[in-house]
Design an enzyme around this catalytic site. Structure first.
Site, PDB file in Angstrom:
ATOM      1  CB  SER A   1      -0.974  -0.036   1.181  1.00  0.00           C
ATOM      2  OG  SER A   1      -2.188   0.612   0.849  1.00  0.00           O
TER       3      SER A   1
ATOM      4  CE  LYS B   1     -17.878  19.998  11.740  1.00  0.00           C
ATOM      5  NZ  LYS B   1     -16.748  20.303  10.850  1.00  0.00           N
TER       6      LYS B   1
END
Length: 337
Positions: free
Chosen positions: A150, A202
């Site tokens: 990765s 949020k």
């Protein structure tokens, strides 16, 4: 019972209750003060350590700089200064900058043994290596040890040639966002998270709330964007077309032989083989110095800061916070768990 006695008992009870509440409040406030002090101490330690070790004393003779991409890729912390086998982002960024202006530096060899890590730091050091190549015209090679997955593979896309140990695992080309959902546990304990927000998304990803389908789509869009960036980096780094890269970039891990077959690495061999071939390719003598900066502080300073880290206690809330941060980071990661 006389009225005065009743009043006296009531007053006594109120005093006991008030005293208990004051004690509880004192403990809560005390824990918060200690936690704030500990965070401040750790910040001071990190700053002092960073100031001391980021400057590398470069060799006076010709050398090839070795950068050890080991452990989880992320921001530098006090732990980076205590061990020579922990990824140290600030040190490596500084080291590359110093090599850009060092005429006796002849190239960079990445030694990669990492499962990957944060998108931000992976991309930042990749871009820094590309800057180094553009400014100096010098080569960058990479050697894959036990794992180069990765983010570790992402950084290595700056390399002109990649060697891999025959037992290496590599690839894992992809992006992940891990979230920890504790709502079931909260419900059992009678705890309810209440967030006062400016918008319904949020607080998305909060441990005490279930994620909505809309929020899943939002996170997926972030992952997809970072994934497209990764694909582009691999296409450029390995001179492969996008369709080919996407076919092999489904997040899976490849053995060294599989990686060689798929064009993800160039050679299989030992670290000494990579160093010898690098020197020969650049017309350098066999005994050219391969120099890697030491993460560790020396002697007295190391013992002081190691001791300082140990005496800073962690509250129970800090320990819980560590678990949440490590298991449900909620940030984009080029990482193979």
């Amino acid at each position: 019972m006389k009225t005065k006695q009743i009043v006296g008992i009531a007053i006594t009870c109120l005093i006991i209750i008030a005293t208990g509440l004051a004690g509880i409040l004192s403990n809560v406030l005390g824990n918060r003060v200690i936690e704030a002090q500990n965070k401040a101490k750790r910040g001071i330690i990190d700053e002092m350590l960073s100031t001391q070790v980021n400057k590398v004393d470069l060799p006076s003779d010709d050398f090839i700089g070795v950068i050890n991409i080991e452990g989880t890729i992320g921001p530098s912390s006090a732990g980076s200064w205590a061990s020579s086998s922990v990824y140290n982002h600030d040190l490596y960024m500084s080291y590359i900058s110093q090599m850009e202006t060092a005429s006796n530096n002849k190239g960079i060899l990445l030694y990669v043994d990492s499962p990957g890590g944060a998108v931000y730091q992976s991309d930042e050091i990749y871009l820094k290596l590309m800057e180094y190549k553009e400014i100096t015209g010098r080569p960058v090679w990479a050697y894959f040890a036990g794992q180069a997955c990765s983010g570790g593979y992402y950084i290595s896309m700056a390399a002109d040639k990649i060697y891999a140990n025959r037992n290496c695992w590599t690839g894992s080309i992809g992006v992940i966002v891990s979230l920890l959902n504790c709502k079931g546990l909260y419900d059992k304990l009678g705890i309810k998270e209440v967030d006062i927000t400016s918008g319904e998304n949020k607080s998305m990803g909060s441990a005490g709330l279930d994620i909505t389908k809309e929020q899943q789509k939002i996170f997926q869009s972030l992952v997809d964007e970072a994934y497209d960036q990764f694909i582009d980096i691999v296409c450029n780094g390995r001179s492969m077309d996008e369709e080919t890269v996407r076919d092999i970039a489904d997040g899976r891990i490849y053995s060294a032989k599989q990686a060689l077959k798929n064009g993800l690495v160039d050679e299989i061999g030992l670290f000494e083989d990579a160093k010898a071939d690098f020197a020969a390719a650049e017309g350098l003598p066999d005994n050219v110095k391969f120099f890697a900066p030491d993460n560790k502080l020396s002697g007295f300073m190391s013992s002081i800061f190691s001791a300082a880290e140990k005496i800073i206690p962690k509250s129970e809330s800090s320990l819980v916070d560590d678990i949440i941060r490590n298991k449900g980071k909620g940030v984009l990661m080029y990482y193979a768990g």
